[in-house]
Design a protein around this motif. Structure first.
Motif, PDB file in Angstrom:
ATOM      1  N   SER A 174     -13.204  74.392  14.009  1.00 33.59           N
ATOM      2  CA  SER A 174     -14.343  73.576  13.606  1.00 33.59           C
ATOM      3  C   SER A 174     -14.767  72.741  14.813  1.00 33.59           C
ATOM      4  N   GLN A 175     -15.952  72.173  14.715  1.00 36.38           N
ATOM      5  CA  GLN A 175     -16.409  71.280  15.779  1.00 36.38           C
ATOM      6  C   GLN A 175     -15.424  70.133  15.949  1.00 36.38           C
ATOM      7  N   ARG A 176     -14.913  69.627  14.834  1.00 35.96           N
ATOM      8  CA  ARG A 176     -13.973  68.498  14.879  1.00 35.96           C
ATOM      9  C   ARG A 176     -12.686  68.899  15.597  1.00 35.96           C
ATOM     10  N   ARG A 177     -12.183  70.073  15.280  1.00 37.58           N
ATOM     11  CA  ARG A 177     -10.949  70.555  15.925  1.00 37.58           C
ATOM     12  C   ARG A 177     -11.171  70.726  17.425  1.00 37.58           C
ATOM     13  N   LEU A 178     -12.320  71.243  17.811  1.00 34.63           N
ATOM     14  CA  LEU A 178     -12.635  71.417  19.223  1.00 34.63           C
ATOM     15  C   LEU A 178     -12.793  70.058  19.912  1.00 34.63           C
ATOM     16  N   PRO A 182     -16.726  63.732  18.749  1.00 35.36           N
ATOM     17  CA  PRO A 182     -17.278  64.746  17.834  1.00 35.36           C
ATOM     18  C   PRO A 182     -18.796  64.857  17.883  1.00 35.36           C
ATOM     19  N   LEU A 183     -19.493  63.732  17.987  1.00 32.28           N
ATOM     20  CA  LEU A 183     -20.957  63.767  18.047  1.00 32.28           C
ATOM     21  C   LEU A 183     -21.428  64.478  19.317  1.00 32.28           C
ATOM     22  N   TYR A 184     -20.730  64.267  20.426  1.00 34.16           N
ATOM     23  CA  TYR A 184     -21.078  64.918  21.684  1.00 34.16           C
ATOM     24  C   TYR A 184     -20.805  66.418  21.601  1.00 34.16           C
ATOM     25  N   VAL A 185     -19.696  66.800  20.961  1.00 32.18           N
ATOM     26  CA  VAL A 185     -19.392  68.223  20.777  1.00 32.18           C
ATOM     27  C   VAL A 185     -20.487  68.876  19.945  1.00 32.18           C
ATOM     28  N   SER A 186     -20.953  68.190  18.917  1.00 33.73           N
ATOM     29  CA  SER A 186     -22.037  68.720  18.085  1.00 33.73           C
ATOM     30  C   SER A 186     -23.296  68.946  18.912  1.00 33.73           C
ATOM     31  N   LYS A 187     -23.633  67.976  19.756  1.00 39.50           N
ATOM     32  CA  LYS A 187     -24.817  68.090  20.617  1.00 39.50           C
ATOM     33  C   LYS A 187     -24.658  69.259  21.602  1.00 39.50           C
ATOM     34  N   LEU A 188     -23.487  69.352  22.236  1.00 40.18           N
ATOM     35  CA  LEU A 188     -23.232  70.447  23.175  1.00 40.18           C
ATOM     36  C   LEU A 188     -23.286  71.797  22.462  1.00 40.18           C
ATOM     37  N   ALA A 189     -22.694  71.864  21.273  1.00 43.27           N
ATOM     38  CA  ALA A 189     -22.665  73.120  20.521  1.00 43.27           C
ATOM     39  C   ALA A 189     -24.077  73.570  20.149  1.00 43.27           C
ATOM     40  N   ARG A 190     -24.927  72.634  19.762  1.00 40.65           N
ATOM     41  CA  ARG A 190     -26.313  72.998  19.435  1.00 40.65           C
ATOM     42  C   ARG A 190     -27.029  73.559  20.659  1.00 40.65           C
ATOM     43  N   GLU A 242     -22.088  80.632  18.329  1.00 38.38           N
ATOM     44  CA  GLU A 242     -22.676  80.577  16.993  1.00 38.38           C
ATOM     45  C   GLU A 242     -21.931  79.534  16.182  1.00 38.38           C
ATOM     46  N   ARG A 243     -22.708  78.848  15.360  1.00 40.17           N
ATOM     47  CA  ARG A 243     -22.175  77.819  14.476  1.00 40.17           C
ATOM     48  C   ARG A 243     -22.376  78.307  13.043  1.00 40.17           C
ATOM     49  N   THR A 244     -21.306  78.310  12.280  1.00 38.52           N
ATOM     50  CA  THR A 244     -21.389  78.726  10.882  1.00 38.52           C
ATOM     51  C   THR A 244     -20.621  77.732  10.010  1.00 38.52           C
ATOM     52  N   ARG A 245     -21.011  77.670   8.760  1.00 34.08           N
ATOM     53  CA  ARG A 245     -20.314  76.799   7.810  1.00 34.08           C
ATOM     54  C   ARG A 245     -18.930  77.386   7.531  1.00 34.08           C
ATOM     55  N   ASP A 246     -17.950  76.507   7.454  1.00 35.85           N
ATOM     56  CA  ASP A 246     -16.588  76.909   7.122  1.00 35.85           C
ATOM     57  C   ASP A 246     -16.545  77.222   5.630  1.00 35.85           C
ATOM     58  N   PRO A 247     -16.146  78.450   5.256  1.00 34.77           N
ATOM     59  CA  PRO A 247     -16.121  78.795   3.829  1.00 34.77           C
ATOM     60  C   PRO A 247     -15.140  77.937   3.022  1.00 34.77           C
ATOM     61  N   GLN A 273     -17.869  75.800  11.861  1.00 29.05           N
ATOM     62  CA  GLN A 273     -16.985  76.562  12.736  1.00 29.05           C
ATOM     63  C   GLN A 273     -17.776  77.086  13.923  1.00 29.05           C
ATOM     64  N   LEU A 274     -17.074  77.243  15.053  1.00 25.25           N
ATOM     65  CA  LEU A 274     -17.707  77.704  16.275  1.00 25.25           C
ATOM     66  C   LEU A 274     -17.062  78.991  16.756  1.00 25.25           C
ATOM     67  N   ALA A 275     -17.874  79.859  17.348  1.00 23.04           N
ATOM     68  CA  ALA A 275     -17.372  81.087  17.964  1.00 23.04           C
ATOM     69  C   ALA A 275     -18.318  81.466  19.095  1.00 23.04           C
TER      70      ALA A 275
END
Length: 160
Positions: free
Chosen positions: A56-60, A68-76, A85-90, A97-99
């Motif tokens: 997850s973004q949080r785990r990363l 976490p907010l910076y990881v979210s910005k970088l991931a976007r 790719e960013r997908t919702r964790d089932p 989740q990130l891949a």
């Protein structure tokens, strides 16, 4: 050989070394369309994916030490660039989740080779990546990273 500025504190030297590393990595990965922070994210994600994890973004964020907010910005931004790719964790619809994409894997492999070369250069004065001095340095760095830091809890000092 420079021993750093006269009277430099360990904190100042750590800061200078981290800045030297950040600037070098920024310059090295820029031709691949990455910044140092983005490289830290994709390289960590690459290692986690190779271990079978889809974090997850949080785990990363926890893994990299980034907010976490910076990881979210970088991931976007990396998603927009087609590198991840960013997908919702089932299991948790609030988590993302990130891949790495195929393009992201290729860019990360190339960037990792470049950064590994920089790392070799950085560690040459200690005898190189596999040297006894480098292993000892890594143990010291790990000890410092494991030490808790609380800006509101000043350690007691000895009175002379």
């Amino acid at each position: 050989m420079s021993n750093g500025p006269a009277g430099a504190t360990p904190g100042f030297l750590v800061w200078r070394l981290s800045m030297k590393w950040r600037v070098a990595v920024d310059r090295a990965v820029a031709p691949l369309g990455l910044t140092h922070a983005q490289y830290s994210l994709v390289a960590s994600l690459y290692g986690m994916q190779r271990s079978g994890e889809r974090p997850s973004q949080r785990r990363l964020a926890d893994h990299t030490g980034l907010e976490p907010l910076y990881v979210s910005k970088l991931a976007r931004a990396l998603e927009t660039a087609g590198l991840l790719e960013r997908t919702r964790d089932p299991r948790d619809p609030r988590a993302v989740q990130l891949a790495l994409t195929e393009q992201g894997l290729e860019v990360t492999r190339r960037a990792t080779e470049v950064v590994h070369g920089l790392l070799q250069q950085l560690l040459d004065p200690l005898g190189g990546l596999g040297s006894t001095r480098t292993r000892a340095f890594m143990e010291e760095l790990t000890a410092l990273l494991d030490a808790p830091l609380d800006p509101f809890n000043e350690p007691e000092t000895e009175q002379s």
